[in-house]
Write an enzyme that holds these catalytic residues in place. Structure first.
Site, mmCIF file in Angstrom:
data_model
loop_
_atom_site.group_PDB
_atom_site.id
_atom_site.type_symbol
_atom_site.label_atom_id
_atom_site.label_comp_id
_atom_site.label_asym_id
_atom_site.label_seq_id
_atom_site.Cartn_x
_atom_site.Cartn_y
_atom_site.Cartn_z
ATOM 1 N N LYS A 269 0.671 -1.178 -0.059
ATOM 2 C CA LYS A 269 -0.015 -0.027 0.075
ATOM 3 C C LYS A 269 0.956 1.315 -0.084
ATOM 4 O O LYS A 269 2.047 1.253 0.171
ATOM 5 C CB LYS A 269 -1.014 -0.041 1.165
ATOM 6 N N ARG B 13 -3.862 -9.994 5.271
ATOM 7 C CA ARG B 13 -4.500 -10.030 4.031
ATOM 8 C C ARG B 13 -3.332 -9.546 2.960
ATOM 9 O O ARG B 13 -2.718 -8.191 3.019
ATOM 10 C CB ARG B 13 -5.519 -9.181 4.124
#
Length: 281
Positions: free
Chosen positions: A228, A262
């Protein structure tokens, strides 16, 4: 950090033990996910990705057909369902017994996936905020529910994220939502702090610094930081160059009590868990 001794979720009638952290592998059946390496379009690509996720040791496959990256295009429920039907058909053919979660904020999409394809978990980035039927649907389906904190929507969440007190507001949000779900009879609730969703770079690292405080809820904790912007913006790189940063943050999260990682890169996350658990044991 010592982990809670009893953390189980009921998946299709079987208890999934989270006393050792679990990896959730990302299966994107979208053309526009922020990390190009995760986009799976053809049946061959989807089948190959499913095999990879399972072979590398993930306990859960998280399938999503709606890109929730900042400024992502809105996708209709019909289009989302069509993509998911394609993806789930391939997934079930390749790995019929896999534990699957569906990444959706739409109640009707979630119901379709559970009832038609045996999806075991609903993973909702909006915690019911983008579909008022979601909580009731989860209760009716009697499946575990992952709810994430997000300020705004995927289309506007990164425009002007603001908090007077980040931790207080996120905790109050979850406390209210957990009570609503409990009142409806939902048994298995998993919290996701929502790294990168309606948060500045500074907000993300403040959350990371205080992650262990989420233990107050006594619920399993999922973290999704894989490749991210909180990594590549800080380091001045790209999602493609963010695997090392992902592993570093995943390690910190495990030490602070994360139960599910995740990730795009399953093998590396599984190895991270093995190393942290060896240290603990």
């Amino acid at each position: 950090m010592e982990r809670l001794n009893t953390k189980y979720i009921n998946v299709n009638g079987t208890l999934l033990d989270l006393s050792t952290p679990c990896v959730m592998g990302i299966l994107n059946v979208t053309p526009d996910s922020f990390y190009a390496g995760s986009r799976m379009q053809t049946e061959v690509e989807i089948a190959r990705r499913v095999e990879q996720i399972v072979t590398e040791g993930a306990g859960i496959i998280d399938i999503g057909a709606y890109s929730s990256r900042p400024n992502a295009d809105n996708v209709s429920a019909r289009e989302e369902m069509e993509r998911l039907r394609t993806g789930l058909s391939v997934l079930r053919r390749v790995k019929p017994d896999a534990v699957v979660s569906v990444d959706t904020f739409r109640a009707d999409v979630a119901r379709m996936c559970v009832e038609e394809y045996g999806v075991a978990i609903i993973n909702d980035i909006a915690a019911g905020e983008m579909d008022e039927e979601m909580f009731r649907t989860v209760a009716e389906l009697n499946v575990p529910y992952i709810m994430m904190h997000m300020q705004g929507t995927p289309q506007d969440m990164q425009q002007h994220p603001h908090y007077d007190n980040l931790l207080k507001e996120v905790f109050q949000y979850f406390a209210r939502k957990v009570q609503q779900l409990r009142d409806l009879g939902v048994k298995d609730i998993i919290l996701d702090p929502g790294f990168g969703f309606g948060k500045t770079l500074e907000h993300n690292y403040e959350l990371l610094n205080h992650l262990e405080e989420f233990r107050i809820f006594e619920l399993p904790l999922l973290v999704g930081v894989s490749r991210k912007s909180m990594i590549y913006r800080l380091l001045g790189t790209t999602p493609q160059e963010s695997l090392n940063g992902t592993t570093v943050i995943d390690t910190i999260c495990l030490l602070k009590g994360a139960d599910i990682l995740r990730v795009h890169d399953v093998k590396e996350a599984v190895e991270t868990i093995r190393i942290v658990e060896a240290m603990r044991n």
